[in-house]
Design an enzyme around this catalytic site. Structure first.
Site, PDB file in Angstrom:
ATOM      1  CB  SER A  64      -1.100   0.064   0.846  1.00  0.00           C
ATOM      2  OG  SER A  64      -0.312   0.330   2.269  1.00  0.00           O
ATOM      3  CG  ASP A  65       0.988   5.929  -1.826  1.00  0.00           C
ATOM      4  OD1 ASP A  65       2.489   5.995  -0.989  1.00  0.00           O
ATOM      5  OD2 ASP A  65       1.444   6.974  -2.472  1.00  0.00           O
ATOM      6  CD1 TRP A  66       5.177   5.441   5.259  1.00  0.00           C
ATOM      7  CD2 TRP A  66       4.240   4.301   2.653  1.00  0.00           C
ATOM      8  NE1 TRP A  66       6.121   4.690   4.670  1.00  0.00           N
ATOM      9  CE2 TRP A  66       6.205   4.264   3.988  1.00  0.00           C
ATOM     10  CE3 TRP A  66       4.447   3.020   1.761  1.00  0.00           C
ATOM     11  CZ2 TRP A  66       6.382   2.877   3.828  1.00  0.00           C
ATOM     12  CZ3 TRP A  66       5.449   3.010   1.305  1.00  0.00           C
ATOM     13  CH2 TRP A  66       6.575   2.220   1.765  1.00  0.00           C
ATOM     14  CB  ALA A  79      -2.525   4.121   0.707  1.00  0.00           C
TER      15      ALA A  79
END
Ligand code: BGC
Length: 725
Positions: free
Chosen positions: A271-273, A275
């Protein structure tokens, strides 16, 4: 590094046997793991965890895990995923990003922005850059890089365009693939991001993008597909936004259907941070690893208790969890971190800076050079004005912001890399009288301009993650250029920008060099191009719009609203991004995609096109017909006789490109392939690519708006599956 003496593999630990394929090793390791060990691999921490994780309740993160994280996390890095020491599985030590290692405690070598290196139109440039930054990542203890960024420049004002590779899927897919190959040549993991259609920063965590499957597959997703094919990145980072009503990090269509099924992707999705929005939805939607947990207020969606509860209720199957872990392990085995553990090593920063300088020299774009004002020769006095050219060159901001070797120069919270163009010009032209004016006072700048033979005015446009960049220059810069050009018509503009800008003064200056964010030796590259030590060879990877009226969306969706506000945007331009949009609308941009001048000239001839499998084989000759050695960029576009009938998004697409280095008078023959997907359209109903029968025109030129050579070719109907399974 490769070449280390192989340790004999204990027979009861087959996953450590380098002779087995990574798939088999990953399966064997999963079979040997306890549930708690599996859960370690799917839950990552940000570096804030160092100070904050202690405050997280013990029933969310166990005391043992907290101690491990605090004891092993690389301080100042982007993230950390605990390994399984019992089984020889290393920690994942993650660092941003595409311009170099980002660690606030470790200096590193900044490449030019990714948009700049895309302008080289030569995959060898990002390949070498990737190899260099990947080596620094390894030498500083990081085995996972969070690069390369590949979101298309659908929105020219996107604050992160400098981290990406432009507006065309073929160019971006080729250049980002090359960057990843370079990074992974260091036996570490690289992460392609942000998947997908994360094309504006405004409301980046709450915007719901509506776009058809066909448009995505022919644009944003095609860029990912090509880059993944070219480089097999160990991981894919899903994006913050929603796509057609589903969050990027639980988007079943994007993650499961397209990435893992159709593209047969074997690595893992991180995941993006921040997200992630659920446990069950995300895991079943295709997310394999949650990243960036730190603090007691973070939602611990993939923390051990959350996953255990979902397993117990049957909401997540054991098979799915094993698949998540197997994918992560596959990347760790296939890309090198298990067999060649990272460890601190000395870094040859001087050699690495030379790599960055070379990248800039291949990438800066000469946009205008009336009367051959450049290169500067025999000039006695030069005024250098503005842009903090006495201090350094501008860099972009956000998670890609590198702590540069030699120290950042901070001006108005903006990072300048320590390579002042002024100093470099003085080195290159020791006999010229070179004076500097900061450009804050127009009268003083104009006075210096008037008493100098030539003027170099540097303008800057700061771009940052988390916000958009207006295409207007800020402050007095437009007025400065106009005032200086009025005082001295021999005015050269050097633009250090994250992406496109408007140039209201374009007609008033004879020469413009687009320098993007040119990296840690950017000043040297600028000076060497202006003085002719290096012949410019970059070409624009994005169109420069002439005015706001030419943009697909006059207003950025949600502009002015705080991030987190739910909003929707319809990308009804579909796959018609950049030059394709300009062609559809018949707009004349300020500078077209693919533009770039040289101090020499190139002629293209002998164009031939013939069918080859599902694609087209193109051959032609490129000759240096000028007086200086240089590098020419040939661009092959392709156009159906009737693009609307063919179902295309635009009249033409970039089909292939090549850069050739030639001495004056010399020529070379170039053979290129046009990928079948660039000739077809995506049909969602059957999940097929479809090339309609008819006449296709192959166009050969040196920019998207060039007078092209053409060859026509008749192609039959062709339908093939978009799935590799
Ligand atoms: C950015 C990512 C980055 C991550 C870790 C996020 O805010 O969107 O590109 O890799 O932070 O720093």
């Amino acid at each position: 590094m490769p070449g280390q003496a192989a340790q004999p593999t204990p027979p009861d630990r087959p996953w450590l046997n380098r002779d087995l394929p990574p798939e088999a090793r990953a399966r064997a390791a999963v079979a040997a793991m306890t549930l708690d060990e599996k859960l370690r691999l799917v839950f990552g921490f940000s570096d804030q965890a160092l100070t904050e994780v202690a405050k997280v309740p013990d029933d969310v993160v166990s005391p043992e895990l907290k101690t491990y994280v605090v004891g092993h996390l690389v301080k100042g890095s982007a993230g950390f995923v605990p390994g399984v020491p019992r089984l020889g599985i290393p920690d994942q030590t993650q660092t941003d990003a595409s311009m170099g290692v980002r660690n606030s405690f470790i200096p590193s070598t900044a490449l030019p922005s990714s948009l700049a290196t895309a302008a080289s139109f030569d995959p060898a440039v990002p390949r070498a850059g990737g190899a260099m930054i990947g080596a620094e990542a390894r030498a500083t203890g990081h085995n996972t890089m969070l690069s390369g960024g590949i979101n298309l420049a659908r929105e020219p004002r996107n604050g992160r365009n400098f981290e990406y590779a432009g507006e065309d899927p073929l160019l971006a897919g080729t250049m980002v693939g090359a960057l990843i190959n370079g990074i992974q040549s260091n036996r570490i993991i690289s992460t392609i991001k942000h998947y997908a259609v994360n094309d504006q920063e405004t409301l980046r965590t709450s915007l719901d993008v509506t776009i058809s499957a066909a448009a995505m597959r022919q644009s944003d997703l095609l860029a990912f597909e090509l880059a993944i094919e070219n480089s097999s990145p160990g991981s894919v980072m899903c994006s913050y936004n929603l796509i057609n009503g589903r969050w990027g990090c639980e988007n079943d269509y994007l993650l499961n259907t397209v990435l893992k099924h159709d593209w047969a992707y074997k690595g893992f999705v991180m995941s993006d941070w921040g997200a992630v929005h659920s446990t069950v939805g995300a895991a079943n939607g295709g997310l394999d690893q949650f990243t960036g947990f730190c603090c007691k207020d973070d939602k611990p969606w993939f923390a051990p208790p959350a996953i255990k509860a979902a397993l117990q209720s049957g909401a997540i199957s054991q098979t799915r969890l094993d698949d998540m872990v197997e994918r992560i392990l596959w990347a760790l085995f296939a890309k090198g971190p298990v067999d060649d553990p990272v460890k601190p090593m000395p870094i040859d920063y001087a050699a690495n800076a030379a790599v960055s300088q070379k990248a800039a020299e291949e990438s800066l774009v000469l946009l205008k050079n009336d009367g051959d004002l450049l290169p500067l020769r025999g000039v006695k006095s030069i005024a250098v004005i503005g842009g903090n050219a006495d201090k350094g060159v501008l860099a972009g901001a956000g998670s890609s912001d590198v702590t540069p070797v030699g120290g950042a120069v901070m001006i108005d919270t903006h990072t300048y890399l320590p390579s002042p163009p002024l100093d470099a010009l003085k080195r290159e032209l020791p006999r010229a009288r070179i004076s500097f004016d900061p450009g804050t006072d127009l009268a003083s700048a104009a006075a210096l301009a008037a008493r100098s033979d030539v003027v170099i005015v540097v303008v800057t446009r700061h771009n940052s993650e988390g916000s958009e960049a207006s295409l207007e220059m800020v402050g007095n810069q437009d007025a400065l250029v106009a005032a200086v050009a009025k005082a001295n018509p021999k005015t050269i503009v050097v633009a250090e920008t994250g992406g496109a800008i408007y140039m209201p003064w374009v007609g008033q200056v004879p020469a413009i060099l687009e320098a993007f964010y040119p990296g840690i030796r950017g000043g040297d590259a600028i000076a060497r191009i202006l003085t002719g030590k290096v012949n410019p060879s970059g070409h624009l990877p994005i169109s420069f719009p002439a005015s706001p009226g030419q943009l697909a969306r006059p207003e950025i969706a949600g502009l002015g609203q705080p991030d987190g506000t739910p909003a929707e945007v319809l990308y009804d331009e579909g796959a018609a991004i950049g030059y394709k949009w300009y062609d559809v609308k018949r707009y004349k941009p300020l500078f077209a995609f693919g533009r770039g001048l040289s101090y020499t000239r190139f002629a293209l001839s002998d164009l031939r096109a013939q069918p080859d499998g599902k694609g087209i084989k193109v051959s032609f000759s490129i000759r240096n017909v000028g007086k200086h050695a240089g590098k020419g960029v040939a661009q092959v576009y392709v156009a159906p006789a009737d693009w609307v009938k063919a179902g295309w998004e635009a009249p033409k697409r970039l089909g292939a490109f090549a850069k050739a280095s030639l001495k004056p008078g010399k020529a070379t023959q170039v053979d290129l392939m046009i990928d079948p997907r660039l000739l077809g359209t995506y049909e969602a109903a059957g999940n097929n690519w479809h090339r309609k029968p008819g006449t296709y025109r192959v166009l050969l030129g040196q920019s998207s708006d060039d007078q092209m050579r053409t060859a026509d070719i008749d192609l039959p109907d062709n339908l093939w599956s978009a799935s590799k399974q």
